[in-house]
Enzyme design. Structure first.
Site, PDB file in Angstrom:
ATOM      1  N   MET A 274       0.809  -1.215   0.000  1.00  0.00           N
ATOM      2  CA  MET A 274       0.000   0.000   0.000  1.00  0.00           C
ATOM      3  C   MET A 274       0.843   1.267   0.000  1.00  0.00           C
ATOM      4  SD  MET A 274      -3.115  -0.973  -0.127  1.00  0.00           S
ATOM      5  CE  MET A 274      -3.896   0.586   0.237  1.00  0.00           C
ATOM      6  N   ARG A 275       2.168   1.132   0.015  1.00  0.00           N
ATOM      7  CA  ARG A 275       3.002   2.329   0.071  1.00  0.00           C
ATOM      8  C   ARG A 275       2.794   3.205  -1.162  1.00  0.00           C
ATOM      9  NH1 ARG A 275       7.522   0.246   1.477  1.00  0.00           N
ATOM     10  NH2 ARG A 275       7.394   0.829   3.682  1.00  0.00           N
TER      11      ARG A 275
END
Length: 683
Positions: A274-275
């Protein structure tokens, strides 16, 4: 202190300047990785950015740059009493590629520990870079142990030091900026993902622009202060714009529709974790603030994707970074409102505010090359009088026969995870992940008297050596009387990178398309393994009448993969020429880097044709490698119902071991490393 080159005087490089400026506006974006060829102003731009960064307020006398408004309660120099802070310029701290672990994270102050018997912590570069810029030039050449420490600090915003009886934690939040030349090797995926943005830079091909670059550089070299004075007004204006954007940033609205576009884009390009979503959101917000707007638009999302996703969508080290911009536009249109499809009025987020109606906006998006048919047609025509083989696939290869018509390059099969091949013994080469070695880092295995300058003190052994002599030396008080003869160097064991020299048989006996595809897939798999283990690689090929160095030893595994893909096949099998060429390459590399041990990987079916007594000559060449103790592995590519076992015989002449293509897979047989090591010791 020398006068830095003005940021506003840099010609072109819009993507580079934009990526740096967005991080100046919002350090939470997470830094920027600048990829490009040498001589493209990468380092100049990064160093010039420091002059544009706003000043920071710090607690007077604090070595860890604590904010006087909210000082770090765990600061080693704390606790800090309420006091007015002092302002200073934001620091740009450069991390040298060859820095030690102590220099990066800090260590026990040995002098005070021995003389005053107190534990005192000496801060490192991570402490110096707190609330500033940490700049790593040639970040792809950074040693693995330093990469691991950077990953930890970047992830937690703090540095933890647990060593030599010292337990320290201090804040370490910094803007991470790295530059690299991809020709010198790629970056580990873990560190690559830590950079918020990435930009690709290249020298301009426009004559007028190149002339202007040279003109400005010469003017700066002649009179740095006068040149900087001529750009002072532009620098001040840009500094004010950064400050205004920082003030506006908290008021920028990131709507639900925009968030859906961000999520849809990251999902469409199959990025891990999800970065990427978070970085895109922060980048789009910074773009809006930079443009003076309080609302994020679809154009901000598009530009953010071009900056934040190219380095995250790579599936393996040999994939070129970049995005399919048509797919990006389609994804944004599908995820956005129906009436938001008109892209004719897209504003350009160029740092200079200039117009650009192509909608690309820079940002490092590189359209992928069309794959097309990766299997080119087989070439015609013979070499050395040989005719193309008409034998069906899977039929036995006739002994000594060259199936020698030259063929066009064959695409490689899919790579796979290989068994680890290592060099026997204990080396002292460059840090890596392949063979056992004495290193400057790793687990401590003992102590010895230093040979030359002391680099890693073994504190316990030093105290133990000095303790029996304290009365004779007239010790008085708490301090320990230590003399040079008492000092002990810590011996540590870790892993080293090796020189993996591939010697690939590209002759007619290997030219069956299905088999050559499998061979290339195996070599590509070994190249991937070499990339992960931080090796240097070289490539020697032999076919027809001679051998050639297709790629001199280099750290760029990408270059080796590219040469492998374009490798033609056909002709006779000058096996001895290939081994002798490999011997020449290794001889030169031993002179250049005597501490880096080689591993010879010979990919062949073991046949030797062409010239007088080709088999005997190949045996003598193999024994030459054995006499010099070169660790070797023969990847046996023989196929068919009848096996001659020539590759196994060649491995015995080399003093190494032979493995088949199937045995090379990591999930096939156990003990391959043990076999290679045992064979190397027997040599």
């Amino acid at each position: 202190m020398s006068t830095p080159y003005p940021f506003t005087a840099i010609v072109g490089q819009d993507d580079l300047r934009l990526g740096l400026l967005l991080n100046a506006v919002s350090p939470a974006v997470g830094g920027v990785l600048v990829r490009g060829e040498k001589g493209t102003a990468k380092s100049t731009a990064v160093r010039a950015l420091a002059a544009l960064m706003p000043e920071v307020a710090v607690v007077p006398g604090c070595r860890f740059s604590c904010d006087p408004v909210s000082p770090d309660p765990a600061c080693p120099d704390g606790p800090h009493a309420e006091a007015a802070g002092v302002s200073r310029a934001a620091r740009t701290v450069e991390l040298p590629v060859g820095a030690s672990e102590d220099r990066l994270v800090g260590a026990l102050d040995i002098e005070r520990a021995l003389s005053e018997a107190v534990k005192a912590f000496e801060p490192g570069l991570l402490a110096d870079a707190h609330r500033g810029i940490l700049y790593v030039d040639e970040v792809n050449l950074l040693h693995d142990h330093l990469v691991d420490l950077l990953l930890d600090a970047a992830a937690m915003g703090a540095s933890y030091v647990e060593r030599e009886g010292v337990s320290v934690r201090h804040a370490a939040r910094f803007l991470l900026v790295g530059t690299m030349n991809p020709e010198e090797g790629e970056l580990r995926p873990q560190l690559l993902d830590r950079f918020g943005l990435t930009v690709e830079v290249a020298a301009s091909r426009d004559t007028d622009e190149r002339v202007e670059v040279v003109r400005r550089r010469l003017a700066y070299d002649d009179d740095p202060e006068g040149f900087a004075a001529r750009w002072a007004e532009e620098e001040s204006a840009l500094r004010r714009r950064i400050a205004d954007a920082r003030v506006l940033l908290p008021r920028v609205v990131l709507g639900d529709g925009v968030l859906r576009q961000i999520a849809a884009t990251c999902a469409a390009f199959e990025v891990d974790g999800m970065r990427a979503d978070i970085v895109m959101a922060r980048t789009a917000t910074a773009l809006a603030a930079w443009a003076g707007r309080e609302e994020v638009t679809a154009d901000d999302v598009r530009q953010a994707a071009l900056l934040a996703l190219p380095h995250r969508r790579r599936r393996n080290p040999f994939d070129a970074p970049g995005l399919d911009e048509d797919k990006l536009d389609q994804t944004l249109d599908e995820a956005g409102p129906q009436d938001d499809n008109d892209d004719d009025d897209r504003p350009d987020p160029d740092p200079d505010g200039g117009g650009n109606d192509d909608g690309g906006g820079g940002g490092g998006g590189v359209p992928p090359q069309a794959d097309g048919d990766r299997t080119p047609p087989q070439g015609q025509g013979g070499e050395d009088g040989d005719t193309p083989s008409q034998a069906p696939e899977g039929a036995p290869d006739a002994p000594g026969r060259s199936t020698g018509a030259e063929q066009q390059p064959v695409a490689s099969a899919e790579p796979f995870r290989t068994k680890m091949l290592s060099v026997p013994g204990l080396g002292e080469g460059a840090a890596g992940r392949r063979s056992r070695a004495r290193t400057e880092h790793g687990r401590t295995t003992g102590a010895r008297r230093p040979q030359g300058s002391l680099t890693k003190l073994h504190l316990a052994a030093t105290v133990q050596a000095a303790a029996p002599h304290q009365r004779a030396r007239g010790r008085a008080g708490r301090g320990l009387v230590v003399r040079r003869d008492d000092l002990r160097q810590a011996t540590r064991e870790g892993r080293e990178g090796n020189l993996v020299l591939f010697v690939v048989d590209a002759s007619g006996s290997m030219a069956a398309r299905q088999r050559m595809s499998a061979v290339k897939g195996a070599v590509l798999s070994l190249l991937l393994d070499a990339y992960q283990r931080r090796d240097k690689v070289g490539l020697v090929t032999f076919r027809g009448k001679e051998a050639e160095v297709a790629l001199p030893p280099t750290s760029s595994v990408d270059a080796a993969a590219a040469r492998l893909e374009s490798l033609p096949t056909g002709g006779r099998t000058p096996l001895a020429a290939g081994l002798l060429k490999a011997h020449d390459v290794l001889r030169v590399e031993r002179l250049r880097d005597p501490s880096r041990r080689p591993l010879l990987v010979l990919v062949t079916d073991g046949r030797a044709t062409g010239g007088p007594e080709p088999v005997a000559l190949a045996g003598r060449a193999a024994r030459l490698h054995r006499s010099e103790g070169t660790a070797s592995v023969v990847v046996d590519c023989e196929s068919g119902y009848v096996r001659l076992g020539l590759a196994g015989e060649l491995a015995r002449e080399l003093g190494g071991t032979a493995v088949t293509l199937d045995e090379l897979r990591a999930d096939s047989i156990a003990g391959l490393v043990k076999d290679v090591t045992a064979a190397g010791r027997a040599a």
